[in-house]
Design an enzyme around this catalytic site. Structure first.
Site, PDB file in Angstrom:
ATOM      1  N   GLN A  31       0.861  -1.205   0.000  1.00 24.53           N
ATOM      2  CA  GLN A  31       0.000   0.000   0.000  1.00 24.53           C
ATOM      3  C   GLN A  31       0.884   1.238   0.000  1.00 24.53           C
ATOM      4  OE1 GLN A  31      -3.624  -1.200   2.792  1.00 24.53           O
ATOM      5  NE2 GLN A  31      -1.688  -1.743   3.772  1.00 24.53           N
ATOM      6  N   HIS A  62     -12.868   4.440  16.966  1.00 25.69           N
ATOM      7  CA  HIS A  62     -12.435   3.215  17.654  1.00 25.69           C
ATOM      8  C   HIS A  62     -13.298   2.911  18.881  1.00 25.69           C
ATOM      9  CE1 HIS A  62      -8.569   4.128  15.388  1.00 25.69           C
ATOM     10  NE2 HIS A  62      -8.987   2.968  14.908  1.00 25.69           N
ATOM     11  N   ASP A  86      -3.377   0.314  12.788  1.00 23.89           N
ATOM     12  CA  ASP A  86      -2.978   1.518  13.530  1.00 23.89           C
ATOM     13  C   ASP A  86      -3.093   1.299  15.038  1.00 23.89           C
ATOM     14  OD1 ASP A  86      -6.080   2.701  12.224  1.00 23.89           O
ATOM     15  OD2 ASP A  86      -5.779   1.740  14.164  1.00 23.89           O
ATOM     16  N   ASP A 137      -2.990 -12.048   5.547  1.00 21.21           N
ATOM     17  CA  ASP A 137      -4.239 -11.638   4.902  1.00 21.21           C
ATOM     18  C   ASP A 137      -5.389 -12.150   5.773  1.00 21.21           C
ATOM     19  OD1 ASP A 137      -5.708 -12.311   1.601  1.00 21.21           O
ATOM     20  OD2 ASP A 137      -6.541 -11.483   3.446  1.00 21.21           O
ATOM     21  N   GLY A 138      -6.250 -11.231   6.191  1.00 21.16           N
ATOM     22  CA  GLY A 138      -7.334 -11.611   7.092  1.00 21.16           C
ATOM     23  C   GLY A 138      -8.270 -12.646   6.494  1.00 21.16           C
ATOM     24  N   ASP A 155     -11.658  -4.058  10.795  1.00 20.69           N
ATOM     25  CA  ASP A 155     -11.224  -2.660  10.670  1.00 20.69           C
ATOM     26  C   ASP A 155     -10.378  -2.521   9.405  1.00 20.69           C
ATOM     27  OD1 ASP A 155      -9.298  -0.382  12.822  1.00 20.69           O
ATOM     28  OD2 ASP A 155     -10.590  -0.042  11.064  1.00 20.69           O
ATOM     29  N   PRO A 162      -5.748  -4.467  -1.225  1.00 23.06           N
ATOM     30  CA  PRO A 162      -5.769  -5.642  -0.340  1.00 23.06           C
ATOM     31  C   PRO A 162      -7.048  -5.752   0.491  1.00 23.06           C
ATOM     32  CG  PRO A 162      -4.103  -4.045   0.358  1.00 23.06           C
ATOM     33  CD  PRO A 162      -4.602  -3.581  -0.949  1.00 23.06           C
TER      34      PRO A 162
HETATM   35  N1  SAM Z   1     -10.200   3.343   9.888  1.00 22.87           N
HETATM   36  C1  SAM Z   1      -9.747   2.974   8.550  1.00 22.87           C
HETATM   37  C2  SAM Z   1     -10.872   3.057   7.567  1.00 22.87           C
HETATM   38  O1  SAM Z   1     -11.984   3.343   7.993  1.00 22.87           O
HETATM   39  O2  SAM Z   1     -10.605   2.852   6.367  1.00 22.87           O
HETATM   40  C3  SAM Z   1      -9.082   1.616   8.583  1.00 22.87           C
HETATM   41  C4  SAM Z   1      -7.794   1.692   9.339  1.00 22.87           C
HETATM   42  S1  SAM Z   1      -6.708   0.349   9.384  1.00 22.87           S
HETATM   43  C5  SAM Z   1      -5.230   1.231   9.154  1.00 22.87           C
HETATM   44  C6  SAM Z   1      -6.934  -0.521   7.837  1.00 22.87           C
HETATM   45  C7  SAM Z   1      -5.978  -1.700   7.828  1.00 22.87           C
HETATM   46  O3  SAM Z   1      -6.473  -2.746   6.990  1.00 22.87           O
HETATM   47  C8  SAM Z   1      -4.555  -1.396   7.290  1.00 22.87           C
HETATM   48  O4  SAM Z   1      -3.627  -1.511   8.329  1.00 22.87           O
HETATM   49  C9  SAM Z   1      -4.322  -2.440   6.191  1.00 22.87           C
HETATM   50  O5  SAM Z   1      -2.995  -2.922   6.161  1.00 22.87           O
HETATM   51  C10 SAM Z   1      -5.326  -3.510   6.609  1.00 22.87           C
HETATM   52  N2  SAM Z   1      -5.716  -4.457   5.551  1.00 22.87           N
HETATM   53  C11 SAM Z   1      -6.083  -4.187   4.280  1.00 22.87           C
HETATM   54  N3  SAM Z   1      -6.379  -5.337   3.633  1.00 22.87           N
HETATM   55  C12 SAM Z   1      -6.182  -6.354   4.529  1.00 22.87           C
HETATM   56  C13 SAM Z   1      -6.318  -7.771   4.470  1.00 22.87           C
HETATM   57  N4  SAM Z   1      -6.719  -8.388   3.338  1.00 22.87           N
HETATM   58  N5  SAM Z   1      -6.054  -8.491   5.584  1.00 22.87           N
HETATM   59  C14 SAM Z   1      -5.653  -7.881   6.732  1.00 22.87           C
HETATM   60  N6  SAM Z   1      -5.492  -6.539   6.852  1.00 22.87           N
HETATM   61  C15 SAM Z   1      -5.760  -5.797   5.752  1.00 22.87           C
END
Ligand code: SAM
Length: 284
Positions: A31, A62, A86, A137-138, A155, A162
């Site tokens: 990213q 949060h 975060d 990957d979640g 979240d 991703p």
């Molecule tokens: N509050 C934010 C919003 O509303 O968009 C989201 C914040 S948090 C930083 C989003 C997180 O999702 C990021 O750290 C990113 O790396 C993670 N992420 C994105 N795709 C993902 C996946 N497939 N599996 C796990 N984490 C993922």
């Protein structure tokens, strides 16, 4: 010359943020990550040009993301956070003494730089002995694990890059198999005024998997377009309709400090404005 961060997440709409000091601006292998100072929001994190979290207003997002499902459930021992790199959701979850947290984020750099440049957001959650941190990957994680959690907090970023897989029927179905009986899943489900498709898609997909599906809302100033929707799904419809007294007793007993969440706001947040109800009920 003032530099401006220009978010164009929704066509025809731009959010311009003045950029002070830039702490980090690199493409991770997944990213495009930037962390910069803004005079109004404090330190701001963006991913792929979209604001993720800011020091000044993250508490709203949060607190509502975590305390609504945890206090509605009433007896949470295990919380799974998908995304949330975060650390803001994890910090709120750690406020409950006998809770353990598993956080699964795909991008280690987001975690490391959040700790380094925005430590107030995670507030030490990543160093807490109750934290089980997984970089993965979640979508893959929930498919492969045989563990169960009482609350799952998705979240995620928005459904592109991703994050896209975290809005699919397959992912929601696998999340269900990771929920203990009476468990609750909540999701970051976008700003309905500018992302109504995201809301309706999640509603329809959840609707084939769970007994009770709805949304609750809160306005996060740095998320442009109006109030944000949190997706809500569980097989226990009672959990969404608890008496105010029950929520108030649980909030008191939890002895947690909040700056946005109250039991009254919890209850009221499920009252959806008509334009949002229409998105959920109109013929497709
Ligand atoms: N509050 C934010 C919003 O509303 O968009 C989201 C914040 S948090 C930083 C989003 C997180 O999702 C990021 O750290 C990113 O790396 C993670 N992420 C994105 N795709 C993902 C996946 N497939 N599996 C796990 N984490 C993922």
């Amino acid at each position: 010359m003032i530099e401006v961060f220009d978010e164009n997440l929704h066509s025809g709409v731009n959010l311009a943020l003045e950029v002070g000091e830039i702490y980090y601006r690199e493409k991770t292998d997944l990213q495009d990550l930037m962390i910069f100072e803004n005079p109004r929001f404090g330190r701001v994190m963006s991913l792929d040009g979209a604001v993720q979290t800011t020091e000044k207003d993250e508490f709203i997002y949060h607190e509502m993301f975590v305390h609504v499902p945890v206090l509605a459930h009433g007896n949470v021992k295990r919380i799974l956070i998908i995304g949330g790199g975060d650390g803001g959701a994890a910090r709120q979850a750690m406020k409950y003494k006998n809770v353990d947290v598993t956080l699964v984020d795909i991008d280690r750099t987001v975690i490391d730089l959040s700790i380094k440049y925005m430590p107030s957001v995670s507030g030490g959650a990543f160093e807490d002995p109750r934290m089980n941190l997984v970089v993965a990957d979640g979508c893959k994680f929930v498919k492969e694990t045989d563990e169960k959690w009482d609350v799952i907090v998705v979240d995620s970023t928005d459904p592109h890059g991703p994050g896209e897989v975290l809005f699919t029927q397959e992912f929601y179905t696998d999340c269900k198999s990771c929920l203990s009986d009476g468990g609750i899943i909540v999701t970051q489900n976008g700003v309905p005024f500018v992302q109504s498709d995201e809301l309706r898609n999640s509603y329809d997909r959840f609707g084939t998997i769970f007994e009770d599906v709805s949304f609750y809302m809160a306005t996060i100033p740095s998320y442009v377009g109006g109030p944000l929707a949190f997706g809500w799904a569980t097989d226990n419809p009672r959990l969404r309709k608890l008496d105010l007294g029950v929520l108030a007793d649980r909030y008191l007993a939890a002895e947690i400090k909040t700056d946005y969440y109250t039991p009254e706001i919890h209850q009221a947040s499920f009252v959806l404005p008509l334009y949002v109800q229409k998105v959920l009920t109109e013929e497709k």
